[in-house]
Design a protein around this motif. Structure first.
Motif, mmCIF file in Angstrom:
data_model
loop_
_atom_site.group_PDB
_atom_site.id
_atom_site.type_symbol
_atom_site.label_atom_id
_atom_site.label_comp_id
_atom_site.label_asym_id
_atom_site.label_seq_id
_atom_site.Cartn_x
_atom_site.Cartn_y
_atom_site.Cartn_z
ATOM 1 N N ALA A 114 -1.702 -7.512 -6.778
ATOM 2 C CA ALA A 114 -2.181 -6.279 -7.408
ATOM 3 C C ALA A 114 -1.591 -5.051 -6.732
ATOM 4 N N LEU A 115 -1.425 -5.109 -5.407
ATOM 5 C CA LEU A 115 -0.809 -3.983 -4.702
ATOM 6 C C LEU A 115 0.621 -3.757 -5.181
ATOM 7 N N THR A 131 -6.858 0.672 -13.400
ATOM 8 C CA THR A 131 -7.331 -0.499 -14.141
ATOM 9 C C THR A 131 -6.830 -1.795 -13.520
ATOM 10 N N VAL A 132 -5.718 -1.728 -12.769
ATOM 11 C CA VAL A 132 -5.158 -2.935 -12.152
ATOM 12 C C VAL A 132 -5.898 -3.326 -10.884
ATOM 13 N N PHE A 133 -6.084 -2.365 -9.974
ATOM 14 C CA PHE A 133 -6.594 -2.751 -8.650
ATOM 15 C C PHE A 133 -8.079 -2.477 -8.446
ATOM 16 N N LEU A 134 -8.664 -1.508 -9.163
ATOM 17 C CA LEU A 134 -10.037 -1.117 -8.873
ATOM 18 C C LEU A 134 -11.035 -2.273 -9.034
ATOM 19 N N PRO A 135 -10.890 -3.162 -10.041
ATOM 20 C CA PRO A 135 -11.857 -4.258 -10.149
ATOM 21 C C PRO A 135 -11.863 -5.197 -8.941
ATOM 22 N N GLN A 136 -10.801 -5.188 -8.133
ATOM 23 C CA GLN A 136 -10.761 -6.067 -6.978
ATOM 24 C C GLN A 136 -11.489 -5.489 -5.761
ATOM 25 N N ALA A 147 8.584 2.449 -3.954
ATOM 26 C CA ALA A 147 9.361 1.397 -3.313
ATOM 27 C C ALA A 147 8.608 0.880 -2.099
ATOM 28 N N THR A 148 8.532 -0.435 -1.953
ATOM 29 C CA THR A 148 7.810 -1.039 -0.836
ATOM 30 C C THR A 148 8.727 -1.966 -0.062
ATOM 31 N N LEU A 149 8.291 -2.341 1.133
ATOM 32 C CA LEU A 149 9.025 -3.300 1.952
ATOM 33 C C LEU A 149 8.505 -4.703 1.659
ATOM 34 N N ALA A 150 9.422 -5.634 1.417
ATOM 35 C CA ALA A 150 9.017 -6.999 1.102
ATOM 36 C C ALA A 150 8.269 -7.624 2.271
ATOM 37 N N TYR A 151 7.238 -8.404 1.951
ATOM 38 C CA TYR A 151 6.467 -9.168 2.932
ATOM 39 C C TYR A 151 5.805 -8.278 3.985
ATOM 40 N N ASN A 152 5.456 -7.080 3.615
ATOM 41 C CA ASN A 152 4.793 -6.186 4.564
ATOM 42 C C ASN A 152 3.604 -5.561 3.839
ATOM 43 N N THR A 153 2.487 -6.294 3.824
ATOM 44 C CA THR A 153 1.315 -5.839 3.071
ATOM 45 C C THR A 153 0.774 -4.525 3.607
ATOM 46 N N GLY A 154 0.759 -4.372 4.931
ATOM 47 C CA GLY A 154 0.250 -3.129 5.509
ATOM 48 C C GLY A 154 1.039 -1.928 5.043
ATOM 49 N N HIS A 155 2.370 -2.058 4.995
ATOM 50 C CA HIS A 155 3.208 -0.959 4.520
ATOM 51 C C HIS A 155 2.957 -0.696 3.042
ATOM 52 N N THR A 156 2.855 -1.756 2.244
ATOM 53 C CA THR A 156 2.618 -1.587 0.811
ATOM 54 C C THR A 156 1.293 -0.882 0.560
ATOM 55 N N ARG A 157 0.260 -1.283 1.291
ATOM 56 C CA ARG A 157 -1.051 -0.656 1.115
ATOM 57 C C ARG A 157 -0.971 0.837 1.424
ATOM 58 N N ARG A 158 -0.235 1.172 2.461
ATOM 59 C CA ARG A 158 -0.125 2.579 2.843
ATOM 60 C C ARG A 158 0.692 3.368 1.819
ATOM 61 N N ILE A 159 1.777 2.767 1.326
ATOM 62 C CA ILE A 159 2.599 3.433 0.322
ATOM 63 C C ILE A 159 1.803 3.642 -0.966
ATOM 64 N N PHE A 218 -7.920 6.557 5.302
ATOM 65 C CA PHE A 218 -9.202 6.212 4.701
ATOM 66 C C PHE A 218 -8.995 5.423 3.408
ATOM 67 N N LEU A 219 -8.088 5.905 2.565
ATOM 68 C CA LEU A 219 -7.857 5.250 1.280
ATOM 69 C C LEU A 219 -7.228 3.868 1.479
ATOM 70 N N ALA A 220 -6.287 3.758 2.412
ATOM 71 C CA ALA A 220 -5.682 2.450 2.690
ATOM 72 C C ALA A 220 -6.742 1.450 3.142
ATOM 73 N N GLY A 221 -7.720 1.923 3.909
ATOM 74 C CA GLY A 221 -8.807 1.045 4.323
ATOM 75 C C GLY A 221 -9.637 0.564 3.146
ATOM 76 N N ARG A 222 -9.837 1.423 2.162
ATOM 77 C CA ARG A 222 -10.600 1.039 0.978
ATOM 78 C C ARG A 222 -9.827 0.048 0.093
ATOM 79 N N LEU A 223 -8.525 -0.078 0.305
ATOM 80 C CA LEU A 223 -7.703 -0.984 -0.501
ATOM 81 C C LEU A 223 -7.526 -2.349 0.146
ATOM 82 N N ARG A 224 -8.224 -2.621 1.238
ATOM 83 C CA ARG A 224 -8.000 -3.873 1.968
ATOM 84 C C ARG A 224 -8.373 -5.110 1.152
ATOM 85 N N GLU A 225 -9.286 -4.966 0.228
ATOM 86 C CA GLU A 225 -9.692 -6.124 -0.579
ATOM 87 C C GLU A 225 -8.713 -6.422 -1.714
ATOM 88 N N VAL A 226 -7.792 -5.520 -1.993
ATOM 89 C CA VAL A 226 -6.877 -5.686 -3.114
ATOM 90 C C VAL A 226 -5.805 -6.707 -2.747
#
Length: 415
Positions: free
Chosen positions: A178-179, A226-231, A189-201, A166-174
């Protein structure tokens, strides 16, 4: 969500004879894997009477996502352990994502692999874990969870999967930038060039408990917001995010677990919370709900219409239920009970009533008897009604400064 299946290879046939106690480590590891979102696969759960060992277990290894090799003193020369480890090494060679993790139990050192039956597998090329005798079965090495976490993340078997989704879905606009900044602030730690993984992490990191001592203390969660919520363009989506992440970051995990145990336990659903701010009970219930939507909660105010105190509270609760559960209709107790059962099944949690007062013994006896399906949360700045043992579960709560920080953080970012 797919739970990673991890095969546990071990040799316990001589455990009772040698007194090594390795079976305790096996059972502890099973519990540890479940806590990490994995499904342990053990021979005693797989083999039935008359099953042929080799084909059955080798098939289970092929169906698994990895194998943990428990190296006890007698596992070093076990034919069966050799077969299982050999099959796992073959699977890893064919698919490097297949996990093979040797765990050295007390009494075994790496040098003992030389000259053992397992020497031919060259297990030294794999990363190994030492499980010390000092830690004992009750404290599995942190390296096991650290090794399993990427596999669980890739398969989506993290804690709170529905809330994470649910939360990852709410972050789709970020934005990706910013992610990544948010992940860095949260120490993820995130995987490079994998936005879906980063959003979930990032979603998982936002749902991690991050206590502070009080207002004004540095807080990675607040910085990240403060970084991502305005987006996040929709105000409703921003509110959903804040309603989730603040209680997950501040409410103690143990208190959320206690509330869920009360609901599942079958006994009286009554607990005490030490708090002084009106918003605090709702944040506690939100954390305990562990779902995209919180359990329904209302505050009961005792009536002062000439009735007795306890009877006035019962009448107020009954009126709340008539408005919230029975659509304004006047139902008998049996129908109301069935409506509450259906409500709990459909919403995933009980209708909760908060009372901002110390628990009155006569009232505590009366309310569960009248409304056994409800969860009653007595909220008071002292928590317990007085000195001495408390007959009802008392939540750990937080200090006054921590409570203020939680409520102020929620109000600030919610607005």
């Amino acid at each position: 969500m797919i739970r990673p299946r991890i095969f546990l290879s071990h040799s316990s046939s001589q455990c009772s004879r040698d007194g090594c106690g390795c079976r305790e480590y096996l059972l502890a590891l099973e519990d540890h894997l479940r806590a990490q979102g994995c499904e342990p696969v053990v021979d005693r759960h797989v083999l039935g009477g008359g099953d042929e060992w080799n084909p059955k277990l080798l098939t289970e290894i092929k169906k698994s996502h990895g194998l943990i090799l428990l190296l006890s003193p007698h596992a070093l020369d076990s034919f069966y352990v050799l077969q299982e480890a050999g099959a796992a090494a073959y699977e890893h060679a064919a698919n490097p994502r297949f996990l093979l993790l040797p765990v050295l139990l007390p009494g075994v050192r790496r040098r003992q692999l030389r000259g053992s039956r397992l020497e031919q597998l060259n297990l030294g090329r794999f990363d190994m874990v030492d499980w010390s005798a000092e830690a004992g079965p009750g404290e599995p090495p942190a390296k096991i969870a650290d090794t399993l976490r990427p596999l669980a993340e890739c398969l989506g078997a993290e804690p709170h999967p529905e809330v994470t989704d649910f939360l990852a879905g709410r972050l789709r606009e970020v934005s990706d930038t910013a992610l990544e900044r948010t992940a860095g602030i949260l120490g993820l730690a995130t995987l490079a060039y994998n936005t879906g993984h980063t959003r979930r992490i990032v979603a998982q990191g936002l749902l991690t408990e991050r206590p502070v001592d009080g207002p004004g203390d540095p807080c990675a969660l607040r910085t990240a917001l403060t970084v991502f919520l305005p987006q996040v363009g929709h105000s409703e989506h921003r509110a959903d995010i804040v309603d989730l992440v603040v209680p997950y970051a501040r409410v103690p995990q143990g208190d959320a677990d206690l509330l869920r145990r009360l609901v599942r336990g079958g006994g009286e659903r009554v607990t005490l919370l030490r708090a002084s701010m009106s918003q605090t009970p709702g944040l506690y219930v939100r954390r305990a709900s562990e779902g995209p939507k919180p359990w329904a909660m209302r505050t009961a105010v005792p009536r002062h219409d000439g009735t007795g105190f306890a009877e006035g509270v019962v009448a107020e609760v009954r009126d709340l239920l008539r408005q919230e559960i029975a659509w304004g209709e006047q139902y008998d107790d049996d129908t109301l009970r069935k409506l509450l059962v259906r409500h709990e099944d459909e919403s995933g949690g009980p209708f909760t009533v908060a009372l901002h007062q110390p628990p009155d013994p006569s009232l505590v006896r009366l309310l569960p008897a009248e409304f056994p399906r409800l969860l009653f949360l007595f909220v008071h700045r002292h928590g317990a009604p007085g000195p001495g043992p408390v007959p009802w579960p008392l939540l750990q709560g937080m200090s006054a400064a921590q409570e203020q920080d939680m409520v102020h953080t929620h109000r600030q970012f919610r607005s």
